[in-house]
Design a protein around this motif. Structure first.
Motif, PDB file in Angstrom:
ATOM      1  N   THR A 127      32.622  15.181  49.631  1.00 34.68           N
ATOM      2  CA  THR A 127      33.474  16.369  49.732  1.00 34.68           C
ATOM      3  C   THR A 127      33.136  17.377  48.640  1.00 34.68           C
ATOM      4  O   THR A 127      32.979  18.576  48.909  1.00 34.68           O
ATOM      5  CB  THR A 127      34.959  15.973  49.652  1.00 34.68           C
ATOM      6  N   LEU A 128      33.018  16.903  47.406  1.00 36.87           N
ATOM      7  CA  LEU A 128      32.703  17.826  46.313  1.00 36.87           C
ATOM      8  C   LEU A 128      31.380  18.536  46.564  1.00 36.87           C
ATOM      9  O   LEU A 128      31.270  19.756  46.383  1.00 36.87           O
ATOM     10  CB  LEU A 128      32.659  17.082  44.975  1.00 36.87           C
ATOM     11  N   LEU A 129      30.373  17.784  46.995  1.00 30.32           N
ATOM     12  CA  LEU A 129      29.065  18.394  47.212  1.00 30.32           C
ATOM     13  C   LEU A 129      29.110  19.412  48.346  1.00 30.32           C
ATOM     14  O   LEU A 129      28.513  20.503  48.237  1.00 30.32           O
ATOM     15  CB  LEU A 129      28.029  17.311  47.509  1.00 30.32           C
ATOM     16  N   LEU A 130      29.827  19.119  49.410  1.00 34.66           N
ATOM     17  CA  LEU A 130      29.955  20.078  50.507  1.00 34.66           C
ATOM     18  C   LEU A 130      30.677  21.340  50.056  1.00 34.66           C
ATOM     19  O   LEU A 130      30.290  22.455  50.425  1.00 34.66           O
ATOM     20  CB  LEU A 130      30.699  19.441  51.677  1.00 34.66           C
ATOM     21  N   PHE A 131      31.727  21.183  49.267  1.00 36.63           N
ATOM     22  CA  PHE A 131      32.437  22.351  48.749  1.00 36.63           C
ATOM     23  C   PHE A 131      31.523  23.189  47.865  1.00 36.63           C
ATOM     24  O   PHE A 131      31.548  24.431  47.919  1.00 36.63           O
ATOM     25  CB  PHE A 131      33.667  21.918  47.942  1.00 36.63           C
ATOM     26  N   ALA A 132      30.716  22.523  47.039  1.00 39.07           N
ATOM     27  CA  ALA A 132      29.792  23.240  46.160  1.00 39.07           C
ATOM     28  C   ALA A 132      28.744  23.999  46.973  1.00 39.07           C
ATOM     29  O   ALA A 132      28.438  25.169  46.692  1.00 39.07           O
ATOM     30  CB  ALA A 132      29.126  22.262  45.198  1.00 39.07           C
ATOM     31  N   LEU A 133      28.176  23.341  47.975  1.00 32.27           N
ATOM     32  CA  LEU A 133      27.180  23.999  48.818  1.00 32.27           C
ATOM     33  C   LEU A 133      27.778  25.190  49.547  1.00 32.27           C
ATOM     34  O   LEU A 133      27.162  26.269  49.628  1.00 32.27           O
ATOM     35  CB  LEU A 133      26.619  22.999  49.834  1.00 32.27           C
ATOM     36  N   ASP A 134      28.990  25.015  50.052  1.00 36.01           N
ATOM     37  CA  ASP A 134      29.651  26.098  50.780  1.00 36.01           C
ATOM     38  C   ASP A 134      29.889  27.300  49.869  1.00 36.01           C
ATOM     39  O   ASP A 134      29.759  28.444  50.298  1.00 36.01           O
ATOM     40  CB  ASP A 134      30.974  25.577  51.348  1.00 36.01           C
ATOM     41  N   ARG A 135      30.217  27.030  48.627  1.00 38.01           N
ATOM     42  CA  ARG A 135      30.415  28.123  47.670  1.00 38.01           C
ATOM     43  C   ARG A 135      29.145  28.953  47.517  1.00 38.01           C
ATOM     44  O   ARG A 135      29.209  30.178  47.329  1.00 38.01           O
ATOM     45  CB  ARG A 135      30.845  27.564  46.308  1.00 38.01           C
ATOM     46  N   ALA A 136      27.996  28.295  47.603  1.00 36.14           N
ATOM     47  CA  ALA A 136      26.711  28.982  47.427  1.00 36.14           C
ATOM     48  C   ALA A 136      26.131  29.491  48.733  1.00 36.14           C
ATOM     49  O   ALA A 136      25.014  30.018  48.751  1.00 36.14           O
ATOM     50  CB  ALA A 136      25.724  28.037  46.757  1.00 36.14           C
ATOM     51  N   GLY A 137      26.862  29.321  49.831  1.00 36.01           N
ATOM     52  CA  GLY A 137      26.356  29.762  51.118  1.00 36.01           C
ATOM     53  C   GLY A 137      25.323  28.818  51.714  1.00 36.01           C
ATOM     54  O   GLY A 137      24.567  29.208  52.607  1.00 36.01           O
TER      55      GLY A 137
END
Length: 305
Positions: A127-137
């Motif tokens: 979840t954390l990694l997906l949220f981080a990736l989403d933040r960066a587009g």
């Protein structure tokens, strides 16, 4: 009746409760089921799906109640299981983060594109990694996720991966042996809560047993906060780890059970939507369907001042 409670070290509260004898005072027939003793099933490749052990075993006779991180109940709903959230912990954002080596050329989340990122896939780290990736587009398909539950710290130290979603106590060892840099902190990105869940039929048909489990967890968590060293020794005795590292980890984690909040549900829904968009679960889910107001009232009445 005999109630089966699943436990393993990753849920610190249940691990300590298992060794304290508190629940046995009200449920003398409780059966403790070490999650690690059950058939583990297949782990899908991290690009193809999410491990579903926790939810599957809740519905195939493994146990009646379990505590995990935030990802497994979403995975369970994604498989069509009728789960019900019982409670959450406070935010555990200090427990881990996404790190790189200090001399890494990766300077921003956008630089993760095409890189190998180690994580315990299917845990809160996904979840954390997906949220981080989403933040960066970025999306899940923009990186190479490396499912490395027990070996992630060593892979990172050996530079076999470019980044790592690390957590304590494993992160303690890495910080002692290498210079690291935070690529993104968990705080402000993801609340990273522990949580506890069950089946709908158990919640509705056995409210007294559920209340006993919640009250015992509250009492045990209060004990941890007064006995961090003794609690740390319970974990180190199991994994042969360092007592100091475990004590540090426990002192930086919140204890006590809280009712499921609207903010938590919204965060879970966002994670579920990203899992689906990434092809990690097959169906869209509605997290609120797994929330019962009467359980929130139960958790509130058992909170330790």
């Amino acid at each position: 009746m005999s109630v089966r409670v699943g436990y393993f070290p990753n849920n610190n509260s249940l691990w300590v409760l298992r060794h304290q004898g508190i629940l046995e005072r009200t449920l003398p027939d409780v059966e403790w089921v070490d999650l690690r003793s059950l058939p583990q099933g297949d782990r899908p490749a991290p690009t193809e799906g999410l491990p579903s052990l926790h939810g599957d075993r809740l519905f195939d006779g493994g146990y009646d109640f379990i505590g995990t991180g935030s990802t497994p109940p979403v995975t369970a709903q994604g498989k069509g299981h009728d789960v019900v959230y019982v409670a959450t912990s406070g935010s555990r954002h200090e427990n881990g983060r996404l790190v790189v080596h200090e001399d890494s050329p990766i300077s921003s989340l956008a630089d993760l594109k095409g890189k190998r990122v180690a994580l315990g896939h299917g845990s809160w780290q996904t979840t954390l990694l997906l949220f981080a990736l989403d933040r960066a587009g970025l999306t899940w398909k923009d990186i190479e996720p490396v499912d490395a539950y027990g070996n992630a710290a060593q892979l990172f130290l050996d530079r076999a991966v470019d980044a790592w979603v690390g957590s304590y106590p494993a992160l303690t060892r890495v910080e002692q042996e290498a210079a690291t840099r935070d690529l993104v902190a968990t705080d402000g990105l993801f609340s990273h809560r522990s949580l506890w869940f069950t089946r709908r039929d158990f919640a509705e048909q056995h409210p007294e047993e559920l209340a006993a489990i919640v009250a015992a967890l509250q009492e045990s968590d209060a004990w941890i906060q007064q006995n961090y060293r003794a609690a740390a020794e319970l974990f180190a005795a199991d994994d042969g780890g360092d007592v100091d590292a475990w004590e540090h980890a426990l002192r930086h984690r919140p204890f006590g059970l809280h009712p499921v909040s609207e903010d938590f549900v919204a965060e879970q829904q966002r994670a579920a939507d990203l899992f689906h968009a990434s092809g990690l679960i097959d169906r869209k889910i509605t997290v609120t369907e797994a929330v019962l107001p009467e359980i929130a009232r139960l958790v509130e009445t058992t909170r330790v001042p």
